[in-house]
Design a protein around this motif. Sequence first.
Motif, PDB file in Angstrom:
ATOM      1  N   GLU A  78       6.402   4.588  -5.098  1.00  0.00           N
ATOM      2  CA  GLU A  78       6.463   5.333  -3.849  1.00  0.00           C
ATOM      3  C   GLU A  78       7.083   6.711  -4.069  1.00  0.00           C
ATOM      4  O   GLU A  78       6.588   7.723  -3.563  1.00  0.00           O
ATOM      5  CB  GLU A  78       7.261   4.569  -2.809  1.00  0.00           C
ATOM      6  N   SER A  79       8.168   6.746  -4.844  1.00  0.00           N
ATOM      7  CA  SER A  79       8.819   8.025  -5.147  1.00  0.00           C
ATOM      8  C   SER A  79       7.886   8.919  -5.942  1.00  0.00           C
ATOM      9  O   SER A  79       7.803  10.141  -5.697  1.00  0.00           O
ATOM     10  CB  SER A  79      10.115   7.776  -5.922  1.00  0.00           C
ATOM     11  N   LEU A  80       7.181   8.343  -6.890  1.00  0.00           N
ATOM     12  CA  LEU A  80       6.250   9.105  -7.717  1.00  0.00           C
ATOM     13  C   LEU A  80       5.088   9.632  -6.886  1.00  0.00           C
ATOM     14  O   LEU A  80       4.558  10.726  -7.141  1.00  0.00           O
ATOM     15  CB  LEU A  80       5.726   8.224  -8.842  1.00  0.00           C
ATOM     16  N   ALA A  81       4.712   8.872  -5.852  1.00  0.00           N
ATOM     17  CA  ALA A  81       3.605   9.290  -4.991  1.00  0.00           C
ATOM     18  C   ALA A  81       4.035  10.372  -3.995  1.00  0.00           C
ATOM     19  O   ALA A  81       3.213  10.887  -3.257  1.00  0.00           O
ATOM     20  CB  ALA A  81       3.037   8.087  -4.252  1.00  0.00           C
ATOM     21  N   GLY A  82       5.313  10.674  -3.999  1.00  0.00           N
ATOM     22  CA  GLY A  82       5.793  11.760  -3.156  1.00  0.00           C
ATOM     23  C   GLY A  82       6.212  11.370  -1.767  1.00  0.00           C
ATOM     24  O   GLY A  82       6.307  12.205  -0.873  1.00  0.00           O
ATOM     25  N   ILE A  83       6.474  10.069  -1.548  1.00  0.00           N
ATOM     26  CA  ILE A  83       6.878   9.598  -0.208  1.00  0.00           C
ATOM     27  C   ILE A  83       8.388   9.416  -0.179  1.00  0.00           C
ATOM     28  O   ILE A  83       8.937   8.762  -1.034  1.00  0.00           O
ATOM     29  CB  ILE A  83       6.163   8.284   0.120  1.00  0.00           C
ATOM     30  N   LEU A 123      -6.447  11.156  -5.452  1.00  0.00           N
ATOM     31  CA  LEU A 123      -6.502  12.283  -4.531  1.00  0.00           C
ATOM     32  C   LEU A 123      -5.380  12.202  -3.504  1.00  0.00           C
ATOM     33  O   LEU A 123      -4.857  11.110  -3.217  1.00  0.00           O
ATOM     34  CB  LEU A 123      -7.849  12.316  -3.802  1.00  0.00           C
ATOM     35  N   GLY A 124      -4.992  13.356  -2.969  1.00  0.00           N
ATOM     36  CA  GLY A 124      -4.007  13.362  -1.896  1.00  0.00           C
ATOM     37  C   GLY A 124      -4.540  12.649  -0.673  1.00  0.00           C
ATOM     38  O   GLY A 124      -5.691  12.831  -0.282  1.00  0.00           O
ATOM     39  N   GLY A 125      -3.718  11.807  -0.063  1.00  0.00           N
ATOM     40  CA  GLY A 125      -4.138  11.014   1.089  1.00  0.00           C
ATOM     41  C   GLY A 125      -4.662   9.646   0.720  1.00  0.00           C
ATOM     42  O   GLY A 125      -4.916   8.815   1.608  1.00  0.00           O
ATOM     43  N   ASP A 126      -4.836   9.380  -0.584  1.00  0.00           N
ATOM     44  CA  ASP A 126      -5.265   8.055  -1.025  1.00  0.00           C
ATOM     45  C   ASP A 126      -4.167   7.026  -0.755  1.00  0.00           C
ATOM     46  O   ASP A 126      -2.972   7.343  -0.743  1.00  0.00           O
ATOM     47  CB  ASP A 126      -5.574   8.045  -2.529  1.00  0.00           C
ATOM     48  N   GLU A 174       0.859  -1.183   0.000  1.00  0.00           N
ATOM     49  CA  GLU A 174       0.000   0.000   0.000  1.00  0.00           C
ATOM     50  C   GLU A 174       0.899   1.238   0.000  1.00  0.00           C
ATOM     51  O   GLU A 174       1.869   1.313   0.747  1.00  0.00           O
ATOM     52  CB  GLU A 174      -0.940   0.007   1.196  1.00  0.00           C
ATOM     53  N   ILE A 175       0.592   2.183  -0.861  1.00  0.00           N
ATOM     54  CA  ILE A 175       1.434   3.361  -1.048  1.00  0.00           C
ATOM     55  C   ILE A 175       0.570   4.606  -0.872  1.00  0.00           C
ATOM     56  O   ILE A 175      -0.431   4.793  -1.589  1.00  0.00           O
ATOM     57  CB  ILE A 175       2.082   3.353  -2.447  1.00  0.00           C
ATOM     58  N   ARG A 176       0.933   5.443   0.064  1.00  0.00           N
ATOM     59  CA  ARG A 176       0.153   6.657   0.334  1.00  0.00           C
ATOM     60  C   ARG A 176       0.559   7.756  -0.642  1.00  0.00           C
ATOM     61  O   ARG A 176       1.748   7.999  -0.876  1.00  0.00           O
ATOM     62  CB  ARG A 176       0.377   7.128   1.763  1.00  0.00           C
ATOM     63  N   VAL A 177      -0.425   8.437  -1.188  1.00  0.00           N
ATOM     64  CA  VAL A 177      -0.194   9.538  -2.117  1.00  0.00           C
ATOM     65  C   VAL A 177      -0.131  10.836  -1.318  1.00  0.00           C
ATOM     66  O   VAL A 177      -1.101  11.210  -0.651  1.00  0.00           O
ATOM     67  CB  VAL A 177      -1.310   9.624  -3.178  1.00  0.00           C
ATOM     68  N   ARG A 201      -9.631   5.352   0.043  1.00  0.00           N
ATOM     69  CA  ARG A 201      -9.723   6.784   0.269  1.00  0.00           C
ATOM     70  C   ARG A 201      -9.343   7.131   1.707  1.00  0.00           C
ATOM     71  O   ARG A 201      -9.350   6.283   2.595  1.00  0.00           O
ATOM     72  CB  ARG A 201     -11.142   7.280  -0.028  1.00  0.00           C
ATOM     73  N   GLU A 202      -9.022   8.401   1.916  1.00  0.00           N
ATOM     74  CA  GLU A 202      -8.605   8.846   3.244  1.00  0.00           C
ATOM     75  C   GLU A 202      -9.698   8.614   4.272  1.00  0.00           C
ATOM     76  O   GLU A 202      -9.431   8.390   5.446  1.00  0.00           O
ATOM     77  CB  GLU A 202      -8.223  10.327   3.192  1.00  0.00           C
ATOM     78  N   GLY A 203     -10.960   8.651   3.843  1.00  0.00           N
ATOM     79  CA  GLY A 203     -12.071   8.424   4.761  1.00  0.00           C
ATOM     80  C   GLY A 203     -12.324   6.966   5.077  1.00  0.00           C
ATOM     81  O   GLY A 203     -13.167   6.643   5.906  1.00  0.00           O
TER      82      GLY A 203
END
Length: 335
Positions: free
Chosen positions: A330-335, A312-315, A264-267, A296-298
């Motif tokens: 992961e790098s592309l997702a900004g982590i 979306l951010g937080g996905d 699982e990779i967080r955006v 989703r974040e929710g």
Amino acid sequence: MKNFRDVAIVFLLVFVLIGVGTVGFHVIEGWEWFDSFYATLMVVSTLGADPVNKLSHAGRIFNVGVLVLGIGVVGFAIGTFTHAMVQFELDTFVGRRRMEKEISKMRDHIIVCGAGRVGQRVATEVSARGLPVLLIDKEVERTKWAQERNFPFIVGDASDEGVLREARIGFAKGLASAVTSDAHNVYIVLTARGLAPNIPIVARASDESAESKLVKAGATTVISPYTYAGQRIARLLTRPNVQHFIDLAFSSLAGSNLDLQIEEIRVANHSKLVGMTLGTADVRHRLGVIILAIRREGGELDFNPPSDRKILGGDYLIGMGESVKLKELESLAGI
């Protein structure tokens, strides 16, 4: 290693000295073997072998020689054992201080309560995924296993607030309660939830009746090793290829030549992927990663999302592919 060698030398010197003394008294004085052995022990203990002046002149000279050597060997033995004990205590203290310092800096780590078979397996799997692990157990004997694998270890009761604070539960990424007692797991979960209201907690339940109690205590997820083992055995008997695929995808220790994982990779909110659709991002063709689902974040889970699903951010992107490609994602997702 040097301390063990010195201790071995001490035992060798004592054995040789007693042997020489026993033979010497037997030959010089003509005593029985046991009397010679007893006299040697008396000399080495500095009590003397001639309390009533029964030794011959040659025997007294030999007695003096054995006495001097005995004092030397005993002194060397005392010094060696003292040094070994001081060195052991010093190493233990330094090691403990080093570990305490390491623990005081830990964050985003996984706390594993219980270092039994289940806890050890959890720690090994988590560590294999590159996450720091901290073990807690009341049994001092289990620290050896952790030390051999360089896992920080706290000896104490994980249901104690002080112990969990020492484990920096407020900075931890998650907690696994894997002790054998269901009641103890409930206490651990209650204490952990009170100290860290938002931390994910996975608890072990030996009895099915304990699962609801653990959930009420605050466990995010409850796992029964027996239920899981039964399900896995059933799948191996009825759908072996499915189970082999699951083992391959979810275990970093599967030992297969095929490098396949599900992660699982967080955006991140600042990621370039934010606002793109899955079709536009095209991670399947660019990276060879299949997006199985988006959480989703929710908390909403979108399984097998269509190509027009917007990121979306937080996905959390749940993707399957080679470990290197997942790292790129992961790098592309900004982590």
